[in-house]
Scaffold this motif. Structure first.
Motif, mmCIF file in Angstrom:
data_model
loop_
_atom_site.group_PDB
_atom_site.id
_atom_site.type_symbol
_atom_site.label_atom_id
_atom_site.label_comp_id
_atom_site.label_asym_id
_atom_site.label_seq_id
_atom_site.Cartn_x
_atom_site.Cartn_y
_atom_site.Cartn_z
ATOM 1 N N LEU A 99 -47.014 34.841 -49.442
ATOM 2 C CA LEU A 99 -46.127 35.138 -50.810
ATOM 3 C C LEU A 99 -45.928 36.671 -50.935
ATOM 4 O O LEU A 99 -45.393 36.888 -52.011
ATOM 5 C CB LEU A 99 -46.249 34.398 -51.778
ATOM 6 N N SER B 198 -45.615 27.882 -56.044
ATOM 7 C CA SER B 198 -45.071 28.600 -54.901
ATOM 8 C C SER B 198 -46.079 28.316 -53.582
ATOM 9 O O SER B 198 -45.515 28.420 -52.586
ATOM 10 C CB SER B 198 -44.985 30.018 -55.384
ATOM 11 N N SER B 199 -47.211 27.801 -53.784
ATOM 12 C CA SER B 199 -48.010 27.420 -52.585
ATOM 13 C C SER B 199 -47.389 26.494 -51.920
ATOM 14 O O SER B 199 -47.366 26.378 -50.476
ATOM 15 C CB SER B 199 -49.264 27.115 -52.976
ATOM 16 N N SER C 281 -44.378 27.947 -49.577
ATOM 17 C CA SER C 281 -44.706 28.476 -48.292
ATOM 18 C C SER C 281 -45.100 27.698 -47.395
ATOM 19 O O SER C 281 -45.139 27.545 -46.146
ATOM 20 C CB SER C 281 -46.014 29.507 -48.758
ATOM 21 N N PHE D 143 -42.889 38.118 -54.639
ATOM 22 C CA PHE D 143 -42.296 37.112 -53.714
ATOM 23 C C PHE D 143 -40.700 37.239 -53.648
ATOM 24 O O PHE D 143 -40.315 36.368 -52.915
ATOM 25 C CB PHE D 143 -42.705 35.761 -53.462
ATOM 26 N N VAL E 23 -41.368 37.678 -46.941
ATOM 27 C CA VAL E 23 -42.029 36.393 -47.413
ATOM 28 C C VAL E 23 -41.262 35.496 -46.272
ATOM 29 O O VAL E 23 -41.821 34.572 -45.731
ATOM 30 C CB VAL E 23 -41.544 35.768 -48.772
ATOM 31 N N CYS F 53 -43.247 33.545 -43.286
ATOM 32 C CA CYS F 53 -43.397 32.101 -43.020
ATOM 33 C C CYS F 53 -42.705 31.762 -41.683
ATOM 34 O O CYS F 53 -42.565 30.450 -41.580
ATOM 35 C CB CYS F 53 -42.593 31.169 -44.303
#
Length: 345
Positions: A139, A174-175, A178, A254, A294, A298
């Motif tokens: 992030l 937010s984890s 991701s 992020f 970000v 990812c």
């Protein structure tokens, strides 16, 4: 004549019925007491001719045994029934049984989820015990970002020499975003409700755990205008059709650009009052366009796709809707507090 009386009394005794101790005692007195009907037949036995005494004596003894067994049987059934009625079942729920109610946090959480579900967002979930990669690195958090410090995050494993080995209690949902971005190609449209943890002193305004709902939308040609329209719809659905919003520039690692969103005060309608500190506005969430770094971290091509993200604190929204001044009330399970929400749907 005596034989006929014996048979008639035998038929009566076979049909005897009683469901309480008083009625059974009355039957015993009627048939087996000194003045009872069976005893009366024994008194007539002396008048029976000698050659018939053996037969009549046997019949009378059988009648007395039948009467005794019948009355004892009725007594046993009555006692068993009374014992069952008076028995205390320690596993039986207390009476009266009070009907429970939905917790205010659960009520608001469901309401927020329902609003975004109508916009096509689907639910995504992830672990509360997370690694550094999904909570921070993916992030765009710098290695020396304050959020990685012990005073801000609960560490389960903390390696100052290699942050990638750190295991933490997630400090934001937010984890989950991701994780989804690493395993799913756009379009992505998700909301991530869940509990998060931060190393803060517990007060009326802060807690070491709370609840968030974060949203993420990634596709081609997603713009900040799309984000604004979604958030405006959300605010009007949650607080009423007259609600207004404003976006103020802010910073999050992020998202870029980033903003914080205020809604017009639901108490004064934007006129200014003590609740909104006489500004007419109340801050409710943070948002912004997903930082290209970000997306790349990812595995999503930032030259093809853009997206926005936002995060809502459920306790914050619950405070605004129900004017709960102390965050600790949400986790203390005080029945008096919870009863105030019995009629909230």
């Amino acid at each position: 004549m005596l034989l006929e009386k014996i048979e008639a009394l035998r038929a009566q005794i076979k049909e005897l019925k009683a469901d309480n101790s008083e009625a059974i005692e009355a039957l015993r007195i009627k048939y087996l007491s000194k003045k009872g009907e069976v005893t009366a037949l024994f008194n007539e036995f002396r008048n029976v001719p000698n050659e018939q005494k053996r037969e009549f004596g046997q019949r009378l003894n059988e009648l007395k045994t039948l009467a005794t067994e019948k009355i004892n049987s009725l007594k046993e059934k009555s006692q068993a029934s009374e014992a069952q009625a008076n028995k205390i079942d320690i596993t039986r729920p207390a009476f009266p049984s009070e009907i429970g109610t939905r917790h205010p946090i659960s009520t608001v959480r469901k309401e927020i989820i329902d609003i975004f579900s109508r916009l096509g967002f689907t639910l995504a979930d992830g672990p509360e015990v997370e690694d550094d990669l999904h909570v921070f690195t993916s992030l765009n958090f710098a290695a020396d970002h304050p959020a990685r410090d012990m005073q801000d995050t609960f560490f389960i494993n903390n390696d100052p020499n290699d942050v990638t080995r750190n295991i933490v209690l997630r400090s934001h949902t937010s984890s989950v975003q991701s994780r989804v971005m690493k395993t799913t190609q756009p379009p992505i449209r998700i909301i991530c409700p869940g509990r998060v943890y931060r190393n803060e002193a517990i007060t009326a305004r802060a807690h070491c755990f709370f609840h968030q709902i974060e949203g993420l939308y990634i596709d081609k040609n997603v713009s900040f205008a799309d984000l604004k329209q979604v958030l405006l719809y959300f605010a009007k659905e949650l607080f009423g059709p007259e609600t207004k919003i404003r976006l103020r520039p802010s910073y999050f690692p992020f998202t870029e650009p980033s903003a914080e969103m205020d809604v017009s005060c639901m108490l004064c309608g934007g006129e200014g009052c003590g609740f909104c500190k006489h500004t007419g506005w109340v801050e409710i969430l943070g948002c912004g366009m997903v930082d290209p770094n970000v997306l790349e971290l990812c595995g999503i091509d930032s030259k093809v796709y853009t997206g926005y993200a936002f995060g809502v604190g459920v306790e914050r929204i619950t405070n605004l809707k129900y004017m709960v001044k102390d965050l600790r009330m949400f986790s203390e399970n005080d029945v008096r507090f919870l009863k105030e929400f019995e009629h909230v749907h």
